[in-house]
Design an enzyme around this catalytic site. Structure first.
Site, short mmCIF file in Angstrom:
data_model
loop_
_atom_site.label_atom_id
_atom_site.label_comp_id
_atom_site.label_asym_id
_atom_site.label_seq_id
_atom_site.Cartn_x
_atom_site.Cartn_y
_atom_site.Cartn_z
N GLU A 26 -0.23 38.04 71.60
CA GLU A 26 1.17 37.67 71.33
C GLU A 26 1.90 37.35 72.64
O GLU A 26 2.71 36.42 72.70
CB GLU A 26 1.88 38.79 70.58
N GLY A 85 12.92 60.99 69.15
CA GLY A 85 12.53 59.59 69.30
C GLY A 85 13.21 58.71 68.28
O GLY A 85 13.27 59.04 67.09
#
Lengths: 404, 404
Positions: free
Chosen positions: B170, B10
């Site tokens: 957000e 990752g």
């Protein structure tokens, strides 16, 4: 004596040209002029294939009607025409009605699907600004969705264009330039994308010079278009289309189907009970509806026979604008009750079919042209349409100057 | 002695931080380092709400992994991890497998729908670049379609955001700025658009300072957001959502539903048989999997208990990067077999929640801030993440400098 009331329906090439010429020809005291249009903007129908592909922003292909009409002479009504009632000299609209002494029908074209099953429901057509930006967004959404799915469905990236006529070919020319951009934008292998053009006629661009047609088809094939000529669309489904070539039936799965093979005049023509062929009225030499000397028809709703070929002139912007010019002159004759009505004599300067940003084919003043030269001519033609309606300032604002 | 083989899974905040710190700490001859990631780019997860709303292009929120890794020291493998087999020290990927001596699991988060019916099928989640641009395009397509339909369906213009947590708020902050642009772009009356936020908890931003929460909610309401607090989403359908507040059941029709109320660790954690809670492994003080001293977990797949509150730290970029830094140090200790492993001690500098381009709320170094000051701090934090991983050149390339 009461000022005659002139009502013009539609602000496309034909209607807007009629309006701007008429406002030049007659004084404020000579006539009341009303222009009706469903939007408060005019758009360049011949540029819609670019907005649909996403190569030109839709705001570049339209401008406010108020930019070109003289508000002192022309009253603008934003409304949608529903029906004309000639016996009452009345126009019914969604939000009101108008009476007229002279009427100009310039309601433009609509997509004609010839009853092919599913086309209306599942295919797009490049018919106006709303439709064009929906096509652009639909294609972008297909590309944006591709990588979000666990199991990749390559058919999302297949775009079928129904029809290799003028609009189909011009749209393909934009698509082949747009697809590489979309692939970069959405991390997609360009080899996964298919652009397929299906045409029922035995050739692309029927009626065009065969040498130029070959050039166009070769250029588009080189950029990835697969042509299926002599192949008819039998049905459109949510998954794609079913086509037939002779007895061979094939299913083509496609995320996007754009129907670009048929146009007709406005449904308002039929609604109003005029005698017409697919929404087009065969007008008299002065562009009037036979039996209704107070109604003119210009643009794609009018049908004028080319006496040389004994076939109707195709519904083009060039013809629509020339009809608009003549219609304004004839209206001035009627308003002033002096002079004589002039018959319509089109002056076809040529035809150029775009193949994308920097390529085209065409016949102009009887000469065959292709490549950058033809592309240059195409942009000249586009700019000329702006010039004729809005003068040099509109050309500066909206013109196409990226020649090479 | 053979060089130990370090494999990092990752390239999010945690994995990439581990990689860039480790390549600084150890020499070429000390270890082989392999970084595996499904894309060849890193993206700023904390900026995805902007790409999803369309206020920031998705290419601004990502950069090539090759920009920040030292190719002499780190081998990059672009592949998708399927399963880890700890007993064989092996990682199975879609297109191959790798063996390791030390493994770092940094596979990030996934959307958690808590089994709510239809959410997986019909709602979007802001989970990666692919998803973000699909959300943007989906919303644009809804707006582009609105005017093409004979019968206007206002619900096309309704956007439901599930969750008033950090991501939900957000995203709302960006949406309220984006919607007026979309209305201009597609000729839509802004009053037709609804933005609805549904939150099951009794307050927006649970855990945040109540005064700041009130500021945030007021600001967003002022710009048109409808909050439905204490209301749970019961089901998501192709037409919208069904919500419940107490015994009151309501259907909200919506063209777009974005689920922003739940995250979990990677499904690979469960696939691999690790003991975990929603894909998060409770690690030992050194960030290792209990019983597997050769496996570290950083970022959203690791679970660290905050001893002060006895609750897990939230999965944030700040924590992931701090874990990455420590993980690299601990790996160096093991590789060199000298020094001592250090325990993880997070240093929470503060939290700032954006409310759009020029507004935010937050607590930084224990002080409450809001408005442009908080917005400035938010951009500083965003730039700091770039700085910590890619140094000043990455800040110059990708940083946010439009402060006021």
């Amino acid at each position: 004596m009461k000022k005659p009331n002139v009502v013009i329906l539609g602000a496309g090439y034909g209607g807007l040209m009629t309006t701007v010429r008429l406002q030049e020809l007659v004084g404020i005291n000579e006539a009341s002029i009303t222009l009706v249009n469903k939007n408060d903007y005019h758009y360049e129908t011949t540029w819609l294939h670019e907005a649909s592909a996403g190569t030109l922003h839709h705001d570049r292909v339209r401008y406010p009607i108020s930019d070109v009409i003289d508000r002192n002479k022309v009253k603008f009504v934003k409304d949608t025409v529903v029906k004309i009632v000639p016996d009452e000299k009345k126009v019914l609209m969604k939000n009101g009605e108008l009476t007229y002494d002279y009427l100009v029908i310039a309601l433009g074209f609509e997509s004609e699907t010839f009853g092919i099953k599913g086309l209306k429901e599942y295919a797009f057509s490049i018919s106006n600004v709303n439709a064009a930006r929906q096509i652009r967004e639909h294609i972008e959404y297909q590309f944006a969705t591709y990588n979000t799915e666990e199991e990749k469905r390559d058919e999302r990236l297949t775009i079928v264009v129904g029809g290799a006529g003028f609009t189909g070919i011009e749209f393909l020319g934009e698509l082949v330039n747009r697809v590489p951009e979309l692939c970069r934008e959405y991390d997609i292998d360009p080899h996964k994308v298919r652009i397929i053009c299906v045409e029922a006629a035995p050739t692309a661009l029927p009626g065009f010079d065969p040498e130029l047609v070959e050039y166009a088809v070769n250029q588009l094939e080189r950029k990835g278009v697969e042509f299926k000529i002599g192949t008819a669309i039998k049905e459109c489904t949510p998954e794609g289309i079913i086509v037939a070539k002779g007895d061979d039936i094939e299913e083509i799965k496609a995320g996007t189907v754009v129907w670009a093979a048929g146009v007709r005049g406005s449904h308002v023509i039929d609604e109003s009970g005029f005698e017409a062929m697919r929404g087009r009225i065969k007008v008299d030499p002065f562009l009037r509806v036979p039996g209704h000397e107070d109604i003119f028809v210009v643009g794609d709703c009018s049908l004028v026979i080319n006496e040389e070929t004994n076939r109707p002139y195709p519904p083009t912007a060039q013809i629509a604008m020339q009809e608009g010019e003549l219609c304004a002159k004839n209206l001035a004759v009627l308003i002033r009750q002096q002079g004589e009505l002039q018959p319509f004599r089109p002056d076809i300067k040529g035809t150029v079919c775009s193949l994308g940003e920097d390529d085209a084919i065409g016949v102009v003043f009887g000469k065959k042209i292709w490549g950058t030269k033809a592309s240059f001519m195409k942009k000249m033609i586009d700019n000329r349409a702006l010039y004729l309606i809005g003068g040099p300032s509109l050309v500066m604002k909206k013109g196409k100057f990226k020649f090479f």
